[in-house]
Design a protein around this motif. Sequence first.
Motif: not given
Lengths: 66, 169
Positions: A19, A29, A33, A36-37, A43, A46-47, A50, B78, B81-82, B84, B91-93, B96
Amino acid sequence: MNDDDNDAWQTALGWLMRQHDGDLDEAERQALHAWLAASPGNRAAYREAERLWSLTGLIPPADERH
Amino acid sequence: MDAHEWNAELEDVFANHRLRLCKLATRILGPDQADDVVQDAYLKVSQAQSAFAIKQPLAYACRVVRNLAIDRQRRCQFESTLFRAEEQGAAVAAPTGSPEAIEIDRQAMERVVRALDELPERTRRAFELYRMGGHTQREVAEQLGVSTTLVNFMIRDALSHCRDSLQTG
């Protein structure tokens, strides 16, 4: 750190760097996602990545500090 | 320079160079969010600065504003997009959590500063160019005369060492 944690951490770093190096394309992307899911561990990793990214963004290079 | 003096200098930079800082943010994010990013930078810097003293406050302020603007722009893309994807029923997280919401914890900041100082010289330099300098891995590789793969490893090492420093004791 167990192997799963380390895998998640290394993958999170990979995404963070990807990124930073430029905009993700649509496929990337979606891949992020999906990753992450896939698990709370992903998650959390990633957190954490960040959070460190934010902290280190405030630290000047060593030769610009006293 | 003690923290009190530096605080005054920091106030001056953000007061006297506000327009310049806003223009910097506007170039990256457009005018709507520029003020907000500069204000955010001011708050973060005033919380963070007790962990280190800075030689050139204006250059530092400019860099923090630019990096925050870039981080925010990436995150907006980012998250849109999430959003959308969620609208389409995928099914997305859940998002964060915004790093901007994270309080700057002084102790964590001091540990991370120390961790960066502990890195081998070249690794630290690679990370500084990448993170504070805003360069890509390829640009860092060119500047240091090493492979992009090595730069990738050095940045991973730097962030992992910072992470370890927050997890011990």
